[in-house]
Motif scaffolding. Structure first.
Motif, PDB file in Angstrom:
ATOM      1  N   PRO A   1      31.743  40.667  39.187  1.00  0.00           N
ATOM      2  CA  PRO A   1      32.748  40.608  38.114  1.00  0.00           C
ATOM      3  C   PRO A   1      32.779  39.242  37.438  1.00  0.00           C
ATOM      4  O   PRO A   1      32.659  38.204  38.086  1.00  0.00           O
ATOM      5  CB  PRO A   1      34.065  40.879  38.856  1.00  0.00           C
ATOM      6  N   GLY A   2      32.908  39.247  36.113  1.00  0.00           N
ATOM      7  CA  GLY A   2      32.959  38.005  35.354  1.00  0.00           C
ATOM      8  C   GLY A   2      31.617  37.365  35.101  1.00  0.00           C
ATOM      9  O   GLY A   2      31.551  36.180  34.779  1.00  0.00           O
TER      10      GLY A   2
ATOM     11  N   GLU B   1      37.457  52.848  48.870  1.00  0.00           N
ATOM     12  CA  GLU B   1      37.790  51.481  48.486  1.00  0.00           C
ATOM     13  C   GLU B   1      37.378  51.250  47.035  1.00  0.00           C
ATOM     14  O   GLU B   1      36.356  51.772  46.572  1.00  0.00           O
ATOM     15  CB  GLU B   1      37.086  50.481  49.397  1.00  0.00           C
ATOM     16  N   VAL B   2      38.170  50.437  46.332  1.00  0.00           N
ATOM     17  CA  VAL B   2      37.912  50.128  44.929  1.00  0.00           C
ATOM     18  C   VAL B   2      37.154  48.808  44.828  1.00  0.00           C
ATOM     19  O   VAL B   2      37.518  47.816  45.465  1.00  0.00           O
ATOM     20  CB  VAL B   2      39.233  50.040  44.141  1.00  0.00           C
ATOM     21  N   LEU B   3      36.084  48.808  44.016  1.00  0.00           N
ATOM     22  CA  LEU B   3      35.290  47.606  43.758  1.00  0.00           C
ATOM     23  C   LEU B   3      35.117  47.450  42.255  1.00  0.00           C
ATOM     24  O   LEU B   3      34.910  48.436  41.542  1.00  0.00           O
ATOM     25  CB  LEU B   3      33.908  47.719  44.418  1.00  0.00           C
ATOM     26  N   LEU B   4      35.195  46.214  41.774  1.00  0.00           N
ATOM     27  CA  LEU B   4      34.959  45.929  40.359  1.00  0.00           C
ATOM     28  C   LEU B   4      33.582  45.311  40.197  1.00  0.00           C
ATOM     29  O   LEU B   4      33.181  44.453  40.988  1.00  0.00           O
ATOM     30  CB  LEU B   4      36.020  44.974  39.816  1.00  0.00           C
ATOM     31  N   GLN B   5      32.853  45.750  39.158  1.00  0.00           N
ATOM     32  CA  GLN B   5      31.551  45.166  38.852  1.00  0.00           C
ATOM     33  C   GLN B   5      31.341  45.118  37.355  1.00  0.00           C
ATOM     34  O   GLN B   5      32.006  45.822  36.580  1.00  0.00           O
ATOM     35  CB  GLN B   5      30.420  45.966  39.509  1.00  0.00           C
TER      36      GLN B   5
ATOM     37  N   VAL C   1      27.467  55.839  56.298  1.00  0.00           N
ATOM     38  CA  VAL C   1      26.932  56.301  55.025  1.00  0.00           C
ATOM     39  C   VAL C   1      28.013  56.167  53.963  1.00  0.00           C
ATOM     40  O   VAL C   1      29.107  56.709  54.095  1.00  0.00           O
ATOM     41  CB  VAL C   1      26.459  57.765  55.122  1.00  0.00           C
ATOM     42  N   ARG C   2      27.702  55.421  52.900  1.00  0.00           N
ATOM     43  CA  ARG C   2      28.650  55.212  51.811  1.00  0.00           C
ATOM     44  C   ARG C   2      28.083  55.773  50.516  1.00  0.00           C
ATOM     45  O   ARG C   2      26.882  55.698  50.266  1.00  0.00           O
ATOM     46  CB  ARG C   2      28.962  53.727  51.636  1.00  0.00           C
ATOM     47  N   ALA C   3      28.965  56.322  49.708  1.00  0.00           N
ATOM     48  CA  ALA C   3      28.588  56.809  48.385  1.00  0.00           C
ATOM     49  C   ALA C   3      29.468  56.105  47.357  1.00  0.00           C
ATOM     50  O   ALA C   3      30.619  55.782  47.632  1.00  0.00           O
ATOM     51  CB  ALA C   3      28.772  58.318  48.299  1.00  0.00           C
ATOM     52  N   ARG C   4      28.918  55.863  46.173  1.00  0.00           N
ATOM     53  CA  ARG C   4      29.650  55.103  45.163  1.00  0.00           C
ATOM     54  C   ARG C   4      29.545  55.792  43.812  1.00  0.00           C
ATOM     55  O   ARG C   4      28.449  56.150  43.372  1.00  0.00           O
ATOM     56  CB  ARG C   4      29.077  53.691  45.081  1.00  0.00           C
ATOM     57  N   VAL C   5      30.670  55.985  43.153  1.00  0.00           N
ATOM     58  CA  VAL C   5      30.703  56.487  41.776  1.00  0.00           C
ATOM     59  C   VAL C   5      31.637  55.581  40.985  1.00  0.00           C
ATOM     60  O   VAL C   5      32.465  54.866  41.564  1.00  0.00           O
ATOM     61  CB  VAL C   5      31.171  57.951  41.681  1.00  0.00           C
ATOM     62  N   GLY C   6      31.506  55.601  39.667  1.00  0.00           N
ATOM     63  CA  GLY C   6      32.248  54.637  38.867  1.00  0.00           C
ATOM     64  C   GLY C   6      32.917  55.217  37.640  1.00  0.00           C
ATOM     65  O   GLY C   6      32.550  56.284  37.138  1.00  0.00           O
ATOM     66  N   HIS C   7      33.910  54.472  37.176  1.00  0.00           N
ATOM     67  CA  HIS C   7      34.642  54.743  35.939  1.00  0.00           C
ATOM     68  C   HIS C   7      34.421  53.525  35.047  1.00  0.00           C
ATOM     69  O   HIS C   7      34.830  52.413  35.378  1.00  0.00           O
ATOM     70  CB  HIS C   7      36.129  54.929  36.269  1.00  0.00           C
TER      71      HIS C   7
ATOM     72  N   HIS D   1      29.392  37.882  32.682  1.00  0.00           N
ATOM     73  CA  HIS D   1      28.941  37.691  31.305  1.00  0.00           C
ATOM     74  C   HIS D   1      30.158  37.531  30.391  1.00  0.00           C
ATOM     75  O   HIS D   1      31.280  37.892  30.771  1.00  0.00           O
ATOM     76  CB  HIS D   1      28.049  38.859  30.853  1.00  0.00           C
ATOM     77  N   PRO D   2      29.971  37.008  29.185  1.00  0.00           N
ATOM     78  CA  PRO D   2      31.108  36.692  28.313  1.00  0.00           C
ATOM     79  C   PRO D   2      31.918  37.905  27.873  1.00  0.00           C
ATOM     80  O   PRO D   2      33.082  37.757  27.496  1.00  0.00           O
ATOM     81  CB  PRO D   2      30.451  36.008  27.106  1.00  0.00           C
ATOM     82  N   ARG D   3      31.346  39.111  27.894  1.00  0.00           N
ATOM     83  CA  ARG D   3      32.055  40.306  27.455  1.00  0.00           C
ATOM     84  C   ARG D   3      32.683  41.077  28.620  1.00  0.00           C
ATOM     85  O   ARG D   3      33.127  42.199  28.467  1.00  0.00           O
ATOM     86  CB  ARG D   3      31.086  41.223  26.707  1.00  0.00           C
ATOM     87  N   SER D   4      32.737  40.462  29.794  1.00  0.00           N
ATOM     88  CA  SER D   4      33.346  41.103  30.955  1.00  0.00           C
ATOM     89  C   SER D   4      34.860  41.146  30.794  1.00  0.00           C
ATOM     90  O   SER D   4      35.491  40.175  30.373  1.00  0.00           O
ATOM     91  CB  SER D   4      32.991  40.332  32.222  1.00  0.00           C
ATOM     92  N   LEU D   5      35.465  42.305  31.157  1.00  0.00           N
ATOM     93  CA  LEU D   5      36.920  42.396  31.167  1.00  0.00           C
ATOM     94  C   LEU D   5      37.484  42.372  32.591  1.00  0.00           C
ATOM     95  O   LEU D   5      38.666  42.656  32.809  1.00  0.00           O
ATOM     96  CB  LEU D   5      37.406  43.643  30.416  1.00  0.00           C
ATOM     97  N   ALA D   6      36.643  42.001  33.561  1.00  0.00           N
ATOM     98  CA  ALA D   6      37.070  42.036  34.959  1.00  0.00           C
ATOM     99  C   ALA D   6      38.303  41.171  35.207  1.00  0.00           C
ATOM    100  O   ALA D   6      39.179  41.539  35.999  1.00  0.00           O
ATOM    101  CB  ALA D   6      35.919  41.593  35.869  1.00  0.00           C
ATOM    102  N   ARG D   7      38.402  40.020  34.536  1.00  0.00           N
ATOM    103  CA  ARG D   7      39.535  39.122  34.756  1.00  0.00           C
ATOM    104  C   ARG D   7      40.823  39.663  34.144  1.00  0.00           C
ATOM    105  O   ARG D   7      41.909  39.175  34.437  1.00  0.00           O
ATOM    106  CB  ARG D   7      39.233  37.733  34.201  1.00  0.00           C
ATOM    107  N   TRP D   8      40.713  40.644  33.261  1.00  0.00           N
ATOM    108  CA  TRP D   8      41.900  41.235  32.640  1.00  0.00           C
ATOM    109  C   TRP D   8      42.465  42.397  33.451  1.00  0.00           C
ATOM    110  O   TRP D   8      43.546  42.891  33.159  1.00  0.00           O
ATOM    111  CB  TRP D   8      41.563  41.783  31.251  1.00  0.00           C
ATOM    112  N   LEU D   9      41.709  42.854  34.434  1.00  0.00           N
ATOM    113  CA  LEU D   9      41.934  44.170  35.032  1.00  0.00           C
ATOM    114  C   LEU D   9      42.602  44.073  36.394  1.00  0.00           C
ATOM    115  O   LEU D   9      42.206  43.283  37.250  1.00  0.00           O
ATOM    116  CB  LEU D   9      40.568  44.864  35.166  1.00  0.00           C
TER     117      LEU D   9
END
Length: 261
Positions: free
Chosen positions: A75-76, A56-60, A142-148, A78-86
């Protein structure tokens, strides 16, 4: 829209998890202008040889804490977050052993946005498909999480910073003794820092040297940067000189004193 080639940056240790998926590349940087759109891709793979994974995809968002560790936020946050653009597709999928899924994301930069670096993290959370671990009764999945990590530099960014001070951290556990630089990113752009530190006694004689490993500094952040020492310092007072390189002809230098008790 046109796809831009990513530039790898080092901010977070988001490598392949011991159990779960891997991502490639782990981070990317894109130039952009206000009102533009761009696309990127990340490959998510199942390195194991058995078992289907549900992903599953999660944004942070992420900021740097004063000690330099990442702080993950909604997501969202701080002022430099791009979560709303993505926007990301697909948001969920299954991976067979040795399988690879290409995940595509689109960034729509708002018109009128101020110049500077904006960022966010696309996390991929994986678990055995339909599987739970545990005895009878309540099971644990058991869940594992990695990020881009995605960085977007809008318009002309300014890059500057300063060393505010130093402190000594004695060795502890598996961590070596360190001189820790207190660094402030005073510009609007991401900085990729590396450099060196020299420790001298109060008579100016060299006592120790240390390399500053590549470290990312986010705009507006004030945080510590470690410079590991080969051995612990003896009790006393010392002079510290530091020089940081961030890819600009002008280097960032600082000096100060530390006391080792």
């Amino acid at each position: 829209m046109r796809k831009l080639l990513p530039l790898l940056l080092s901010l977070l240790p988001l490598a392949q998890a011991q159990t779960g998926v891997g991502v490639s590349p782990p981070r990317a940087l894109y130039p952009a202008s206000p009102g533009s759109s761009l696309t990127g891709t990340v490959a998510v793979d199942h390195p194991g040889r058995s078992g289907t994974l549900q992903v599953e995809v999660l944004l942070q968002d992420v900021l740097l804490q004063p000690d330099g560790r990442p702080l993950y936020l909604d997501p969202g946050s701080h002022p430099r977050s791009l979560a709303r653009w993505l926007s990301v597709t697909p948001l969920a999928f299954f991976l067979q052993p040795q399988g690879v899924q290409e995940v595509r994301y689109t960034l729509q930069v708002p018109p009128g946005v101020q110049p500077g670096t904006y960022w966010g993290v696309i996390f991929f959370e994986s678990a055995p498909a339909g599987g739970r671990q545990g005895g009878e009764g309540i099971g644990i999945r058991v869940r594992a999480r990695v990020g881009h990590v995605v960085y977007v530099e809008v318009g002309q960014v300014s890059r500057s910073g300063r060393i505010q001070g130093f402190r000594y951290q004695p060795p502890g556990g598996d961590a070596p003794a360190q001189v820790r630089l207190v660094f402030q990113n005073t510009g609007t752009g991401l900085l990729r820092l590396k450099g060196r530190v020299e420790v001298r006694d109060l008579q100016g004689r060299p006592v120790a040297q240390a390399e500053v490993p590549e470290t990312a500094s986010l705009p507006g952040a004030t945080h510590e940067i470690p410079a590991p020492l080969a051995k612990a310092l003896e009790p006393g007072r010392y002079l510290v000189l530091a020089v940081l390189d961030y890819g600009n002809p002008n280097l960032i230098a600082g000096e100060g004193r530390i006391e080792v008790r």
